[in-house]
Design an enzyme around this catalytic site. Sequence first.
Site, short mmCIF file in Angstrom:
data_model
loop_
_atom_site.label_atom_id
_atom_site.label_comp_id
_atom_site.label_asym_id
_atom_site.label_seq_id
_atom_site.Cartn_x
_atom_site.Cartn_y
_atom_site.Cartn_z
N ALA A 168 -4.03 11.05 -3.40
CA ALA A 168 -4.89 9.89 -3.18
C ALA A 168 -4.02 8.65 -2.94
O ALA A 168 -2.81 8.75 -2.78
CB ALA A 168 -5.82 9.68 -4.38
N ALA A 178 -1.94 7.98 -6.54
CA ALA A 178 -1.20 9.07 -7.18
C ALA A 178 -1.54 10.40 -6.54
O ALA A 178 -2.44 10.48 -5.70
CB ALA A 178 -1.53 9.10 -8.68
N GLN A 179 -0.81 11.43 -6.94
CA GLN A 179 -1.15 12.78 -6.52
C GLN A 179 -1.07 13.70 -7.74
O GLN A 179 -0.46 13.37 -8.75
CB GLN A 179 -0.25 13.28 -5.40
CG GLN A 179 1.20 13.46 -5.73
CD GLN A 179 2.02 13.82 -4.48
OE1 GLN A 179 1.71 13.40 -3.37
NE2 GLN A 179 3.07 14.60 -4.68
N VAL A 180 -1.71 14.87 -7.61
CA VAL A 180 -1.84 15.78 -8.74
C VAL A 180 -1.15 17.11 -8.45
O VAL A 180 -1.26 17.63 -7.33
CB VAL A 180 -3.33 16.03 -9.07
CG1 VAL A 180 -3.47 17.02 -10.22
CG2 VAL A 180 -4.01 14.71 -9.43
N ASP A 235 -17.32 6.02 -12.31
CA ASP A 235 -17.03 6.58 -10.99
C ASP A 235 -17.46 8.04 -10.98
O ASP A 235 -16.71 8.94 -10.62
CB ASP A 235 -15.55 6.45 -10.67
CG ASP A 235 -15.25 6.55 -9.19
OD1 ASP A 235 -16.18 6.40 -8.38
OD2 ASP A 235 -14.09 6.80 -8.82
#
Length: 509
Positions: free
Chosen positions: A135, A138-140, A290
């Site tokens: 995103a 950040a990233q996962v 959200d």
Amino acid sequence: MRGPHNIWRLVRTGATLERTGAMPVVLEAFSAPPSVRLAARILGWPFKWLGYKGDPSQPPATRALTALGPAYIKFGQVLSTRPDVVGDELAAQLRVLQDKLPPFPLSEAREAVERALEIETDTLFSSFSEPVAAASIAQVHRARLAETGQEVAVKVLRPGIERAFRKDVDAFYLAARIVDLLAPQARRLKPMDVIRHFDGVVQGELDLRMESSALAEFAANTEGDEGFRVPAIIWGASARRVMTLGWAEGIPANDIAAIEAAGHDRRALGERVLQLFLKHALRDGFFHADMHQGNLKIAPDGDIIALDFGIMGRLDEYTRRVYAEILFGFIRKDYKRVAEVHFEAGYVPADRDVDEFARALRSVGEPIFGMDASRISMGRLLSYLFEVTERFGMETRTELILLQRTMVVVEGVSRSLNPQINIWEVARPVVEEYIRDNIGPKALVRDLRKTAVVLARFGPKLPGIAEAALIAQSRPAEPQRPARLPWVVLGAALTLGAMGIGVLAGQML
């Protein structure tokens, strides 16, 4: 630094808005005055050729913000929670903003983890995958803890993302100042406050310790909620730029075909999503703000799993009681009581006519209750309610706007699972339970007990305060404030009385 050097970024922004066709959409949504419209065209139209092209398949506003990059995408997402600022139409467009961006290399992610946690990645994790989601911030990665074998999700901030956001946010502040200078009448939109709000949200998301803390609080609040769970935070593998939590296995809430194929009861799931949200907002005063389909999964056992805790909403206890009474009044069609609640809470100025306000509220409620069950919307009701209260002088309350926006999203999730859901019938038992437990004699006794505890805590200071007041009164006459002694004596009496009531209540309960 927030200064003139940010003008170039604003020029590029204006050029992109012009090139994508978003400029008139944005100016109209903000009801921009002529001076602001002129400044925007000067910053954009002559340099249109410098603007980013974006994806022509997207609506103009989302196309422009996506092209401008992560900070603008996030700004659009935050603005989607403020229909009071951008209007309902643009807010609806911005809600579909996706911040899926190309991932950064695995090697950089591993380095970031090692710097943040001060341990070798291969020592902490027995496996560490390529990014499974990326995103704007950040990233996962999917990983497995070496010590326990537990499967986990590791969220890692993008390299240099703090500096990149800081530059764009500084440009946003400059734009807000320009609006303030060129169009004083536009200050009703509070452009500086909007940017400060965005800045606060972003700063919270750029420190993953804040999201970890929100997740921990939310998990503690919802631990006893049947059919609902959140991943557990792994504190030993989390820091400011890295967050590790238990891996959540399940079907995305937007994959209706897979949910049906798995044999889950869609009707029950739709009702549970709505009731859980209301419980979290009313009972806890701390809710997931959200809660769209992308942040929800359906576990194999049918539990609803919530993800991504970067944006959370909070309501104080008094606001919760007011909100519950308003909802309950609408459910019972007691518009006079709804009007009285607004006046009692100070939301509407006391010099307005309560009966006239009640009639205005009836014009809000009756059309909605006359709709088919599948079209009744609590979010729409709140939106109309805010329009009416604004006409009667109620100031914008950001926490209620966020609640209303989240309510719209949650209703959308519930209806995607159960298109025939009757929002009011599903909400009624939750609101009634809250009213029963928090408004009335039982709640009064509980409030008095809490008051007694607080007053007793200051009990040792009362003699000193009384002595100081007496000494002050005995001094030669000088211009003084009104004597505080009567209030001190009254405070002491209230303390003793409340303590007595608290003791009695404890025996009763």
